[in-house]
Motif scaffolding. Structure first.
Motif, PDB file in Angstrom:
ATOM      1  N   ASP A  73     -67.676  35.171  54.522  1.00 48.90           N
ATOM      2  CA  ASP A  73     -68.370  34.197  55.352  1.00 48.90           C
ATOM      3  C   ASP A  73     -68.458  32.889  54.574  1.00 48.90           C
ATOM      4  O   ASP A  73     -69.299  32.746  53.698  1.00 48.90           O
ATOM      5  N   MET A  74     -67.558  31.971  54.836  1.00 50.19           N
ATOM      6  CA  MET A  74     -67.508  30.635  54.241  1.00 50.19           C
ATOM      7  C   MET A  74     -67.040  30.632  52.789  1.00 50.19           C
ATOM      8  O   MET A  74     -67.343  29.720  52.035  1.00 50.19           O
ATOM      9  N   PHE A  75     -66.286  31.634  52.348  1.00 45.66           N
ATOM     10  CA  PHE A  75     -65.693  31.622  51.007  1.00 45.66           C
ATOM     11  C   PHE A  75     -64.411  32.441  50.987  1.00 45.66           C
ATOM     12  O   PHE A  75     -64.144  33.221  51.897  1.00 45.66           O
ATOM     13  N   SER A  76     -63.618  32.211  49.928  1.00 44.37           N
ATOM     14  CA  SER A  76     -62.317  32.868  49.805  1.00 44.37           C
ATOM     15  C   SER A  76     -62.113  33.381  48.391  1.00 44.37           C
ATOM     16  O   SER A  76     -62.633  32.814  47.432  1.00 44.37           O
ATOM     17  N   LEU A  77     -61.306  34.443  48.280  1.00 41.91           N
ATOM     18  CA  LEU A  77     -60.933  35.022  46.988  1.00 41.91           C
ATOM     19  C   LEU A  77     -59.426  35.166  46.913  1.00 41.91           C
ATOM     20  O   LEU A  77     -58.773  35.439  47.919  1.00 41.91           O
ATOM     21  N   ALA A  78     -58.896  34.998  45.708  1.00 43.71           N
ATOM     22  CA  ALA A  78     -57.477  35.248  45.457  1.00 43.71           C
ATOM     23  C   ALA A  78     -57.347  36.080  44.194  1.00 43.71           C
ATOM     24  O   ALA A  78     -58.053  35.835  43.203  1.00 43.71           O
ATOM     25  N   LEU A  79     -56.457  37.054  44.221  1.00 53.40           N
ATOM     26  CA  LEU A  79     -56.162  37.900  43.071  1.00 53.40           C
ATOM     27  C   LEU A  79     -54.737  37.604  42.625  1.00 53.40           C
ATOM     28  O   LEU A  79     -53.816  37.670  43.436  1.00 53.40           O
ATOM     29  N   THR A  80     -54.553  37.276  41.346  1.00 54.04           N
ATOM     30  CA  THR A  80     -53.221  36.952  40.837  1.00 54.04           C
ATOM     31  C   THR A  80     -52.565  38.176  40.194  1.00 54.04           C
ATOM     32  O   THR A  80     -53.226  39.185  39.933  1.00 54.04           O
ATOM     33  N   SER A  81     -51.277  38.062  39.932  1.00 58.88           N
ATOM     34  CA  SER A  81     -50.537  39.156  39.305  1.00 58.88           C
ATOM     35  C   SER A  81     -51.027  39.432  37.885  1.00 58.88           C
ATOM     36  O   SER A  81     -50.759  40.498  37.340  1.00 58.88           O
ATOM     37  N   LYS A  82     -51.764  38.512  37.277  1.00 64.03           N
ATOM     38  CA  LYS A  82     -52.345  38.718  35.945  1.00 64.03           C
ATOM     39  C   LYS A  82     -53.680  39.455  36.004  1.00 64.03           C
ATOM     40  O   LYS A  82     -54.314  39.679  34.988  1.00 64.03           O
ATOM     41  N   GLY A  83     -54.141  39.809  37.210  1.00 68.48           N
ATOM     42  CA  GLY A  83     -55.400  40.501  37.360  1.00 68.48           C
ATOM     43  C   GLY A  83     -56.607  39.592  37.321  1.00 68.48           C
ATOM     44  O   GLY A  83     -57.736  40.044  37.120  1.00 68.48           O
ATOM     45  N   GLU A  84     -56.385  38.296  37.539  1.00 72.41           N
ATOM     46  CA  GLU A  84     -57.474  37.320  37.547  1.00 72.41           C
ATOM     47  C   GLU A  84     -57.920  37.056  38.979  1.00 72.41           C
ATOM     48  O   GLU A  84     -57.104  37.045  39.898  1.00 72.41           O
ATOM     49  N   VAL A  85     -59.228  36.816  39.150  1.00 71.67           N
ATOM     50  CA  VAL A  85     -59.805  36.529  40.462  1.00 71.67           C
ATOM     51  C   VAL A  85     -60.243  35.065  40.492  1.00 71.67           C
ATOM     52  O   VAL A  85     -60.906  34.589  39.571  1.00 71.67           O
ATOM     53  N   PHE A  86     -59.866  34.370  41.565  1.00 68.83           N
ATOM     54  CA  PHE A  86     -60.279  32.981  41.799  1.00 68.83           C
ATOM     55  C   PHE A  86     -61.082  32.943  43.084  1.00 68.83           C
ATOM     56  O   PHE A  86     -60.801  33.689  44.025  1.00 68.83           O
ATOM     57  N   SER A  87     -62.083  32.065  43.128  1.00 67.79           N
ATOM     58  CA  SER A  87     -62.908  31.940  44.324  1.00 67.79           C
ATOM     59  C   SER A  87     -63.182  30.477  44.634  1.00 67.79           C
ATOM     60  O   SER A  87     -63.134  29.628  43.742  1.00 67.79           O
TER      61      SER A  87
END
Length: 191
Positions: A73-87
């Motif tokens: 709800d009003m936010f996003s997450l991305a998971l990279t191939s290095k196992g890092e999470v961005f928001s």
């Protein structure tokens, strides 16, 4: 009709490998570089752009090698191939996994407490992340009433991870589920 237009446009120009639907926005991982495009409402920067109330297929920052996306709800997450999470998006109620003074974060920022993550899930103002060792992390407005955490914390009271490790996580609006390697399902939240 409008949804079909977007679907056709994406198919014609980009190979799409992952999708996520948030409350009023959508994310897709596209192309060989595995970049993110977003569309929908962008009131809190959930589409990764400033000064845009409604986004139509906008590229999100310079993130690449994205293997999975999740939208709440009003936010996003991305998971990279290095196992890092961005928001990115709305910072209220700890949604992004880090404390901020502003209500909005338009640009993806790494959630530094998380590493070696293999799955992410989000809904409402809450997220779960699954680490490669089977550990489950939670942040945001958690499923227990009146609890909130701005930084990821290890989820307690799950079954013995060594004997039957968690392999999948899923967040619902008021409840959550995990699936173990042996096919067991555990859930918690507001009933």
């Amino acid at each position: 009709m409008y949804v079909q237009y977007r679907k056709t446009w994406m198919r014609a120009r980009h190979a799409c490998s992952r999708v996520a639907a948030g409350f009023l926005h959508n994310l897709s991982v596209i192309g060989r570089e595995r970049r993110i495009i977003a569309c929908g409402r962008n009131l809190f920067g959930e589409c990764g752009r400033q000064n845009v109330d409604y986004a139509r297929l906008l590229s999100v920052s310079q993130l690449s090698s994205v293997v999975s996306v999740a939208a709440g709800d009003m936010f996003s997450l991305a998971l990279t191939s290095k196992g890092e999470v961005f928001s990115w998006g709305c910072t209220l109620q700890g949604r992004l996994g880090y404390a901020r003074n502003e209500e909005v974060s338009h640009l993806p920022k790494r959630v530094v407490e998380l590493s070696r993550i293999i799955r992410v899930s989000a809904c409402g103002a809450y997220s779960l992340a699954l680490a490669s060792n089977g550990a489950v992390y939670e942040w945001g407005y958690v499923s227990e009433p009146d609890q909130m955490t701005c930084h990821p914390r290890l989820k307690q009271n799950l079954p013995n991870e060594a004997a039957d490790p968690v392999v999948q996580v899923s967040v619902g609006f008021a409840h959550n589920m995990v699936l173990t390697e042996q096919g067991r399902v555990y859930s918690w939240g507001i009933a």
